[in-house]
Design an enzyme around this catalytic site. Structure first.
Site, short mmCIF file in Angstrom:
data_model
loop_
_atom_site.label_atom_id
_atom_site.label_comp_id
_atom_site.label_asym_id
_atom_site.label_seq_id
_atom_site.Cartn_x
_atom_site.Cartn_y
_atom_site.Cartn_z
N GLU A 165 11.76 14.87 -16.42
CA GLU A 165 12.63 13.79 -15.95
C GLU A 165 12.66 13.62 -14.44
OE1 GLU A 165 16.45 13.43 -17.80
OE2 GLU A 165 15.61 13.44 -19.79
N GLU A 370 12.80 15.15 -26.06
CA GLU A 370 14.25 15.30 -26.13
C GLU A 370 14.83 14.10 -26.86
OE1 GLU A 370 16.53 16.32 -22.59
OE2 GLU A 370 14.85 17.51 -21.84
#
Ligand code: BG6
Length: 471
Positions: A165, A370
């Protein structure tokens, strides 16, 4: 698209689950590990820090045995850079490497594919003190660190992830936690850091291909779709603005080795364009991913900017994440989706859409690294944790994954967040994600016992049926 007949999940689909080092391991200063930036963050009063976390460092064998009982085909975890190279670069800490060797071997012994993230928010603090990602030397440090891992584990790890991320770290730095004193870097600084991360990532992808025959590597970006609030053309432009800046601008550089044109114009116009060294363009071109990993939680709904400060608002229930930007977009509400208790939009169909868009754009296999629901799970007096909301959340996302596969998306697997309870980025253990409950409170470590939640049994059956449950 409504199909007359649905194909099943592929036989080799990687049903998995995820964690990250600093959120699960604990042992924050043991066996030579140095502090990372997250160890040095301010923790809201009464909230768990990362010192003990879920104590996975000491209990990994028990945890891996539970993952095997769950039926996992893959386990995505990250390596703590600070365990392997306590000085950030230079000398390797044998104890740090030994921990990950034992973890990987335990996974392989149970037939679980390790999916290794090189870097999940936890930059060595010693590097931060030297300027962190603002300092170009951090690029070399990251490449050297990755090289240590490729040499040590390239023979047994097939799936690698570069940086978790990057878009969250750059666009919402407060989401990871607040530095002491509360000052976050200015945007100009963040975009320079981002550029260095992109160059580092490209070099590491190229290095992986040199050092790990058969190894596959990719970026892991928090990827989502933006809906326009109305059919007003300016709402459509705003939704496209933000989807591009938030998601595609990062993935385009990773996959195509060049900046997205709209994102670059934005950076130039705002005086945020990073300085590039002469070799950078070629370096970005030289490292390419084999697959794209996406972390998907929610979609967002977007309206045209009003061009003033009223565009900016805190994300519902979370004062550390600001949304909206004058001249770019304004956050809006979507009446057609649900929300978690923490205000995160629940949108399973948005996952199908995001998978389609990502695949259409890059033509690379996708791994979901995720997806999950944070909730204040409670241990009942009879020893159960009845997280039916988690089962419902995942069941609906799994349905949409199958539809995306039927849409033609090459989906490698699903690694929801999280395999086991971990410390949330800044909400401690009040907000849990795992299939396995860790018996501890914010400050009270209790016995750290592992307890299977109801979702554990559900996911176990789902994996055994290769996703056919409830159909
Ligand atoms: C992802 C991060 O963005 O979201 C994880 O990669 C994080 O590290 C997860 O834990 C859930 O966010 P939070 O804030 O609820 O822990």
């Amino acid at each position: 698209m409504i199909y007359q007949r649905l194909n099943d999940f592929p036989a080799d689909f990687l049903w998995g689950a995820s964690t990250s080092a600093y959120q699960v391991e604990g042992a924050w200063d043991e066996d030579g590990k140095s502090p990372s930036i997250v160890d040095m963050l301010d923790h809201p009063q009464g909230t768990a820090d990362f010192q003990v976390a879920s104590d996975h460092y000491h209990r990994f064998r028990e945890d891996v045995a539970l993952f095997a009982e769950l039926g996992l085909k893959a386990y995505r975890f990250s390596v703590a850079w600070t365990r392997v190279l306590p000085a950030g670069t230079g000398e390797v800490n044998p104890a740090g490497l030994a921990f990950y060797r034992q973890l990987i071997d335990a996974l392989l012994a149970h037939g679980i594919e390790p999916v290794v993230t090189l870097y999940h928010f936890d930059l060595p603090y010693v590097l931060e003190q030297q300027g962190g990602w603002s300092n170009r030397a951090t690029i070399d440090a990251f490449v050297a660190y990755a090289g240590v891992l490729f040499d040590a584990f390239g023979d047994r790890v097939k799936y690698w992830l570069t940086i978790n991320e990057q878009n969250t770290m750059i666009l919402h730095p407060g989401a990871i936690g607040m530095p002491k004193g509360g000052a976050l870097p200015a945007k100009r600084v963040l975009y320079q850091q981002s550029h260095h991360m992109l160059v580092a990532q490209a070099r590491v992808m190229a290095l992986c291909h040199q050092r790990c025959p058969g190894g596959k590597i990719g970026p892991a970006i928090n990827t989502t779709s933006m809906y326009q609030e109305t059919c007003h053309p300016l709402d459509a432009i705003a939704a496209h603005n933000w989807e591009t800046l938030r998601c595609w601008s990062f993935l385009d550089v990773a996959v195509h080795g060049r900046y997205n044109p709209l994102a670059w114009r934005y950076l130039q116009d705002r005086g945020l364009a990073p300085e590039m060294a002469p070799a950078d363009a070629a370096l970005l071109q030289a490292g390419k991913p084999d697959y794209v990993a996406i972390n998907y939680y929610s979609t967002a709904t977007i309206a045209a900017s009003r061009g003033d400060g009223s565009d900016v608002s805190a994300r519902a229930g979370d004062q550390q994440i600001m949304l909206g930007e004058p001249g770019v977009y304004r956050a809006a509400e979507n009446p057609f989706v649900g929300k978690t208790r923490y205000g995160w939009v629940i949108d399973p169909v948005g996952l199908r859409l995001t998978l389609r868009k990502t695949y259409e754009r890059y033509h690379l296999p996708i791994l979901i690294t995720e997806n999950g629901i944070g909730a204040p799970d409670e241990l009942q007096a009879d020893g159960t944790i009845d997280d039916d909301y988690r089962i419902e959340f995942m069941r609906r996302h799994v349905e949409q994954m199958l539809l995306a596969i039927n849409d033609g998306v090459d989906l490698l697997g699903y690694c929801p967040w999280a395999a086991i309870d971990v410390v949330s980025t800044h909400q401690g253990y009040a907000k849990r994600y795992g299939f396995i409950y860790v018996n501890r409170g914010e400050q009270d470590l209790k016995d750290l016992r592992r307890i299977r939640k109801r979702s554990f049994g559900w996911y176990q059956r789902l994996i055994a049926a290769n996703g056919r449950l409830d159909r």
